[in-house]
Scaffold this active site. Structure first.
Site, PDB file in Angstrom:
ATOM      1  N   LYS A 184       0.834  -1.221   0.000  1.00 53.14           N
ATOM      2  CA  LYS A 184       0.000   0.000   0.000  1.00 53.14           C
ATOM      3  C   LYS A 184       0.855   1.252   0.000  1.00 53.14           C
ATOM      4  CE  LYS A 184       0.969   1.024   4.508  1.00 53.14           C
ATOM      5  NZ  LYS A 184       1.836   2.157   4.925  1.00 53.14           N
TER       6      LYS A 184
ATOM      7  N   PRO B 236       8.781  -3.876  -0.991  1.00 49.01           N
ATOM      8  CA  PRO B 236      10.029  -3.634  -0.264  1.00 49.01           C
ATOM      9  C   PRO B 236       9.904  -3.995   1.226  1.00 49.01           C
ATOM     10  CG  PRO B 236       9.419  -1.702  -1.574  1.00 49.01           C
ATOM     11  CD  PRO B 236       8.302  -2.685  -1.700  1.00 49.01           C
ATOM     12  N   VAL B 237      11.013  -4.474   1.806  1.00 46.30           N
ATOM     13  CA  VAL B 237      11.031  -4.850   3.228  1.00 46.30           C
ATOM     14  C   VAL B 237      11.311  -3.615   4.083  1.00 46.30           C
ATOM     15  CG1 VAL B 237      12.237  -6.273   4.947  1.00 46.30           C
ATOM     16  CG2 VAL B 237      11.853  -7.167   2.635  1.00 46.30           C
TER      17      VAL B 237
ATOM     18  N   GLY C 236       4.595  -4.514   3.478  1.00 40.48           N
ATOM     19  CA  GLY C 236       4.864  -5.833   2.890  1.00 40.48           C
ATOM     20  C   GLY C 236       4.653  -6.951   3.894  1.00 40.48           C
TER      21      GLY C 236
ATOM     22  N   ALA D 269       1.041  -7.463   4.363  1.00 41.02           N
ATOM     23  CA  ALA D 269       0.460  -8.191   3.218  1.00 41.02           C
ATOM     24  C   ALA D 269       0.729  -9.688   3.357  1.00 41.02           C
ATOM     25  CB  ALA D 269       1.039  -7.657   1.911  1.00 41.02           C
TER      26      ALA D 269
ATOM     27  N   ASP E 228      -1.837  -2.444   9.851  1.00 38.23           N
ATOM     28  CA  ASP E 228      -2.007  -2.390   8.396  1.00 38.23           C
ATOM     29  C   ASP E 228      -2.534  -3.693   7.801  1.00 38.23           C
ATOM     30  OD1 ASP E 228      -1.134   0.234   8.198  1.00 38.23           O
ATOM     31  OD2 ASP E 228       0.961  -0.346   7.898  1.00 38.23           O
TER      32      ASP E 228
HETATM   33  O1  C5P Z   1       0.639  -2.318  14.298  1.00 41.08           O
HETATM   34  P1  C5P Z   1       2.043  -2.425  13.837  1.00 41.08           P
HETATM   35  O2  C5P Z   1       2.750  -3.600  14.460  1.00 41.08           O
HETATM   36  O3  C5P Z   1       2.198  -2.365  12.366  1.00 41.08           O
HETATM   37  O4  C5P Z   1       2.769  -1.122  14.401  1.00 41.08           O
HETATM   38  C1  C5P Z   1       4.155  -1.054  14.568  1.00 41.08           C
HETATM   39  C2  C5P Z   1       4.497   0.051  15.560  1.00 41.08           C
HETATM   40  O5  C5P Z   1       4.203   1.326  14.967  1.00 41.08           O
HETATM   41  C3  C5P Z   1       3.708   0.030  16.848  1.00 41.08           C
HETATM   42  O6  C5P Z   1       4.319  -0.800  17.805  1.00 41.08           O
HETATM   43  C4  C5P Z   1       3.724   1.488  17.259  1.00 41.08           C
HETATM   44  O7  C5P Z   1       4.951   1.815  17.877  1.00 41.08           O
HETATM   45  C5  C5P Z   1       3.683   2.225  15.925  1.00 41.08           C
HETATM   46  N1  C5P Z   1       2.313   2.629  15.543  1.00 41.08           N
HETATM   47  C6  C5P Z   1       1.720   3.690  16.211  1.00 41.08           C
HETATM   48  N2  C5P Z   1       0.457   4.071  15.867  1.00 41.08           N
HETATM   49  C7  C5P Z   1      -0.219   3.449  14.874  1.00 41.08           C
HETATM   50  C8  C5P Z   1       0.368   2.365  14.166  1.00 41.08           C
HETATM   51  C9  C5P Z   1       1.645   1.979  14.532  1.00 41.08           C
HETATM   52  O8  C5P Z   1       2.312   4.279  17.112  1.00 41.08           O
HETATM   53  N3  C5P Z   1      -1.454   3.846  14.570  1.00 41.08           N
END
Ligand code: C5P
Length: 317
Positions: free
Chosen positions: A17, A102-103, A109, A112, A144
């Site tokens: 995305k 991309p990583v 990614g 996904a 995501d």
């Molecule tokens: O949810 P996800 O594991 O992708 O998020 C990774 C990190 O990004 C979270 O641990 C948090 O530190 C930060 N994050 C955030 N607010 C969001 C999404 C992600 O602070 N809405």
């Protein structure tokens, strides 16, 4: 569980995305930030092949595959285990991931992969969960992940996981400038907090962008691209300023850091223009790799393993 015989192998594709707009507020008590974002799923795809197995294992090939963890921390493996626990089955799975996103690039990614793994295992194990239930499981894996299931164009609120599909006309042509050095999403959010210094802003979806998407006006979409995390990403990776400038000079309709970066997304006027922007970025030496992609595209879809003519209920696109 369904009475249909279970397939031995299921292949699912799920898209990366771009956040066309990303408004970020002050962190909530759980540490997450409230978001108002507009996601567009693009034609960089992760492909996950799920094969029946006794335990849980994962292998990876493709774009930047050497940077993907294959141990229990891998989000696709966690997704498979989460689904098995949720439905209370003892089956295992071997997941093979072919990477096209991309990583650690800000294009989701890993999310996904998780979305694809959920749908692949749901199909392999014939657990027959509704898309809504899969989306709930997806949200427990990462902010995501639900969007990688849904695809197309959507507004994300909450952590980014509360989705409302958005109207979008036309096809958008992107150039993506990749960097070898990824950015850590939590670090980018931490830097955002530091730069924002306690300002209390309520994130709202960008109305001009949504209007431009619904009327299919790429120039207006380009003008409305925006990302509150961009200053934080630039603070951590200052060389991205040059990448943005080169894409702008190449006539991009808009240029933005995607999500928490470091991937830079530039909107071209056409497919050919996107290729020309990619050439300019390569010639200037401001990207470690370039890709072109189009959007929007559908979310996670079974491509092998479902009998033809029997789409899942709730499938789109
Ligand atoms: O949810 P996800 O594991 O992708 O998020 C990774 C990190 O990004 C979270 O641990 C948090 O530190 C930060 N994050 C955030 N607010 C969001 C999404 C992600 O602070 N809405």
């Amino acid at each position: 569980m369904s009475q249909r015989p279970a397939p031995r192998e299921v292949v699912v594709r799920a898209p990366g995305k771009i956040n066309l707009a990303l408004a970020v507020g002050r962190p909530m008590p759980d540490g997450y930030h409230p978001l108002a974002t507009v996601f567009q799923a693009v034609s960089l795809l992760e492909e996950v092949t799920a094969t029946a197995a006794d335990g849980f294992a994962l292998t990876v090939e493709g774009l930047q595959a050497d940077r993907v963890p294959t141990d229990g921390s891998n989000l696709a493996l966690r997704a498979a285990r989460r689904l098995a626990e949720h439905v209370g089955i003892a089956d295992g799975v071997h997941l093979h991931v072919r990477k096209g996103v991309p990583v650690a690039g800000g294009m989701a990614g890993g999310s996904a992969d998780a979305a694809a793994a959920l749908l692949a295992c749901d199909t392999l194990w014939r657990t027959g969960l509704a898309r809504e239930e899969l989306a709930e499981l997806a949200a427990t894996l990462g902010a995501d992940v639900p969007f990688a299931l849904l695809g197309h164009t959507a507004v994300g609120r909450g952590r980014g996981d509360l989705l409302t599909p958005a109207l979008s006309r036309g096809e958008y042509h992107w150039t993506l400038a990749l960097q070898d050095q990824g950015l850590s999403t939590p670090e980018v959010y931490r830097m955002f907090d530091e730069l924002l210094g306690g300002l209390d802003v309520e994130p709202v979806p960008d109305r001009a962008l949504l209007q431009a998407l619904s009327s299919g006006d790429p120039e207006a979409v380009g003008l409305a691209l925006g990302n509150d995390l961009q200053p934080a990403a630039l603070e951590l990776a200052p060389h991205l300023a040059e990448t943005l400038a080169v894409a702008e000079d190449a006539g991009a309709l808009g240029v933005v850091v995607s999500g928490s970066g470091p991937t830079v997304a530039a909107l071209g006027r056409s497919r050919q223009h996107a290729v020309a922007i990619a050439a300019a970025l390569t010639a200037a030496g401001v990207a470690d790799g370039v890709l072109t992609a189009t959007g929007p595209v559908p979310g996670a879809r079974v491509v092998v393993g479902e009998r033809a003519g029997q789409p899942r209920s709730g499938d789109r696109g």
